[in-house]
Write a protein that holds these residues in place. Sequence first.
Motif, short mmCIF file in Angstrom:
data_model
loop_
_atom_site.label_atom_id
_atom_site.label_comp_id
_atom_site.label_asym_id
_atom_site.label_seq_id
_atom_site.Cartn_x
_atom_site.Cartn_y
_atom_site.Cartn_z
N LEU A 114 3.43 83.96 62.14
CA LEU A 114 4.40 84.26 61.43
C LEU A 114 5.77 84.62 62.08
O LEU A 114 5.58 85.13 62.98
CB LEU A 114 4.04 85.12 60.25
CG LEU A 114 3.03 84.89 59.38
CD1 LEU A 114 2.62 86.00 58.26
CD2 LEU A 114 3.35 83.74 58.41
N THR A 115 6.85 84.20 61.74
CA THR A 115 8.18 84.57 62.21
C THR A 115 8.81 85.39 61.41
O THR A 115 8.68 85.69 60.13
CB THR A 115 8.97 83.36 62.45
OG1 THR A 115 9.42 82.60 61.40
CG2 THR A 115 8.10 82.12 63.45
N ARG A 116 10.02 85.92 61.99
CA ARG A 116 11.05 86.86 61.25
C ARG A 116 11.68 85.99 60.07
O ARG A 116 11.83 86.42 58.92
CB ARG A 116 11.83 87.39 62.31
CG ARG A 116 13.11 88.33 61.72
CD ARG A 116 13.94 88.80 62.70
NE ARG A 116 15.03 89.65 62.16
CZ ARG A 116 16.11 89.12 61.97
NH1 ARG A 116 16.36 87.85 62.02
NH2 ARG A 116 17.16 89.81 61.53
N GLU A 117 12.01 84.81 60.54
CA GLU A 117 12.54 83.85 59.43
C GLU A 117 11.97 83.66 58.21
O GLU A 117 12.36 83.59 57.02
CB GLU A 117 13.22 82.59 60.27
CG GLU A 117 14.18 82.82 61.27
CD GLU A 117 13.79 83.44 62.44
OE1 GLU A 117 12.58 83.54 62.70
OE2 GLU A 117 14.82 84.03 62.98
N GLN A 118 10.42 83.39 58.41
CA GLN A 118 9.54 83.13 57.33
C GLN A 118 9.50 84.22 56.45
O GLN A 118 9.62 84.10 55.22
CB GLN A 118 8.39 82.93 57.80
CG GLN A 118 7.98 81.15 58.43
CD GLN A 118 6.62 81.25 58.81
OE1 GLN A 118 6.32 81.76 59.77
NE2 GLN A 118 6.08 80.21 58.43
N ILE A 119 9.66 85.51 56.86
CA ILE A 119 9.53 86.94 56.07
C ILE A 119 10.59 87.06 55.39
O ILE A 119 10.64 87.20 54.15
CB ILE A 119 9.04 87.92 57.07
CG1 ILE A 119 7.49 87.61 57.86
CG2 ILE A 119 9.22 89.26 56.23
CD1 ILE A 119 7.24 88.90 58.61
N LEU A 120 11.80 86.62 56.10
CA LEU A 120 13.02 86.80 55.36
C LEU A 120 13.28 85.99 54.33
O LEU A 120 13.95 86.04 53.26
CB LEU A 120 14.34 86.60 56.48
CG LEU A 120 14.64 87.78 57.61
CD1 LEU A 120 15.62 87.36 58.47
CD2 LEU A 120 14.87 89.30 56.88
N ALA A 121 12.77 84.45 54.38
CA ALA A 121 12.92 83.52 53.61
C ALA A 121 12.09 83.77 52.19
O ALA A 121 12.41 83.92 51.02
CB ALA A 121 12.38 82.29 54.01
N GLN A 122 10.91 84.67 52.57
CA GLN A 122 10.29 84.79 51.28
C GLN A 122 10.83 85.99 50.65
O GLN A 122 10.71 86.08 49.34
CB GLN A 122 8.67 85.36 51.92
CG GLN A 122 7.68 85.97 50.57
CD GLN A 122 7.55 84.76 49.53
OE1 GLN A 122 7.44 83.62 50.06
NE2 GLN A 122 7.39 85.15 48.28
N ARG A 123 11.43 87.08 51.34
CA ARG A 123 12.16 88.15 50.53
C ARG A 123 13.09 87.56 49.40
O ARG A 123 13.39 87.95 48.65
CB ARG A 123 12.55 89.02 51.67
CG ARG A 123 11.70 89.97 52.24
CD ARG A 123 12.30 91.32 52.67
NE ARG A 123 13.59 91.16 53.41
CZ ARG A 123 14.17 91.97 54.11
NH1 ARG A 123 13.87 93.34 53.97
NH2 ARG A 123 15.56 91.96 54.70
N SER A 124 13.69 86.55 50.20
CA SER A 124 14.91 85.97 49.24
C SER A 124 14.51 85.16 48.19
O SER A 124 14.90 85.22 47.05
CB SER A 124 15.73 84.88 50.23
OG SER A 124 16.11 85.33 51.38
N ARG A 125 13.10 84.58 48.33
CA ARG A 125 12.65 83.89 47.23
C ARG A 125 12.15 84.96 46.13
O ARG A 125 12.37 84.63 44.95
CB ARG A 125 11.45 83.07 47.60
CG ARG A 125 11.54 81.78 48.25
CD ARG A 125 10.43 81.03 48.42
NE ARG A 125 9.68 81.59 49.39
CZ ARG A 125 9.21 80.94 50.61
NH1 ARG A 125 10.27 80.37 51.22
NH2 ARG A 125 8.45 81.74 51.43
N TRP A 126 11.82 86.03 46.49
CA TRP A 126 11.52 86.94 45.50
C TRP A 126 12.63 87.37 44.77
O TRP A 126 12.59 87.62 43.56
CB TRP A 126 10.71 88.43 46.05
CG TRP A 126 9.22 87.78 46.28
CD1 TRP A 126 8.44 87.16 45.49
CD2 TRP A 126 8.55 88.37 47.38
NE1 TRP A 126 7.17 87.19 46.09
CE2 TRP A 126 7.27 87.98 47.26
CE3 TRP A 126 8.77 89.35 48.53
CZ2 TRP A 126 6.07 88.49 48.29
CZ3 TRP A 126 7.60 89.58 49.38
CH2 TRP A 126 6.36 89.12 49.25
N LEU A 127 13.74 87.69 45.32
CA LEU A 127 14.86 88.34 44.94
C LEU A 127 15.52 87.38 43.93
O LEU A 127 16.30 87.87 42.94
CB LEU A 127 15.99 88.64 46.11
CG LEU A 127 15.48 89.78 47.07
CD1 LEU A 127 16.45 90.00 48.14
CD2 LEU A 127 15.59 91.14 46.25
#
Length: 406
Positions: A114-127
């Motif tokens: 898992l990458t930092r970008e994937q985690i940030l993208a998932q946070r954005s999807r939740w928001l």
Amino acid sequence: MPRRILIEEGISRRGNWLVAIVRMGSRATAEIPPRRGKWPLGTDLRTIRAWRHRQQAEMLELRERETSPSSGTLAGDVPTFLELLPAGRRRQDFADLLAHWIASPLGAEPRDTLTREQILAQRSRWLEGNPTAKIKPAQIVTVNHRFRALRALYHTLDGLDTPHPTDQIKYLRPPRRRHRFIPINYVEMILAAIPDRGRAARDGKRPAHSELKIRLTIMAWTGIPPMQLERLRPRDVDLIHERITLPPRHKGTGTGEKPLPLDPHAVDAFREYARLGLWGKPFSRSSMKKSWAGGIRRVTAALEKAAAESGDRTDVDAFVDAIPDKCRPYDLRHSFATEVYRLTGDLGAVAELLQHASLETTKIYTGGAISERVSDAMAKMARRHPAPPPAAAPRLNKRGSLRSVK
């Protein structure tokens, strides 16, 4: 073709044969192909039942093996992480938070890739949410809690010194919230506007005392939240020495038992509370909210009536501006904290009264307060540097032009 005759669930007769079938789920949703068996007519049904039980166990094991997340994936490592935590509320909280990561596309991914970008993208999807799937956007605080749980998983399983994708990712900063406190004089007006008698029951009888008003009064002068008020017992309140021993609070990091003094208003309310035997008696939060909203409406109506008679709307506008949007009884906790801080300027004392483990939490409650110390300082400033007298209003001559004032 011989007609099928059902003997019992899963076993039927077709001509000279006994046929058994085992399915996992319905015909439409079966992920594992059904299994069938065939025996000559006259075979003992116990033999067929034993075969069905063996097939069901094998198919169940196969389904669990196929659907359970593989080790090394994010979803597969969550149970390992949870087993390292002591049983209790903390483990359950982490399980609930990490369930959102498991349900996301990242759950099936190998955790070490898992990458930092994937985690940030998932946070954005939740928001952002998903209107098509009727998924509402998550609050910033909620997303921060989920991210905190993921970071704890990495730290626990890999160690603090091992690089992981949650490094260098900062928590989201929630927007500044408007204060939720109500000036104490308005709180008294609202409480006075709530009827002293309770609501009529189905038989038409109306209680002589409003239990909700007594509870609201206690909340206004102690800052106790509804859940904690419901848990109070007679041993927790000493009316002789006018003090209360608050039970441990489990919200957030939690706090221990705390003895605190009581305001005279709270002492009087607790006497009524004890006289009516309200200790440990559950109450409706929605009814309390309606009672509180009714008090606000009555005060607003009274001020509107006075404004209509006098032609001055100053009081009604000030009251309406002071009431937070979607005002609720819990805002009494904010009002109590704000009033204590305004009079003392002591944030630590307010934190003790509210059983806050962190002063940062207390600052949220007192953010809109002007302390007595600041008010005194500005009063001294005004006395030392008084404002100049207002200039005389310019006069106009008959032609409408300005003329000097002698």
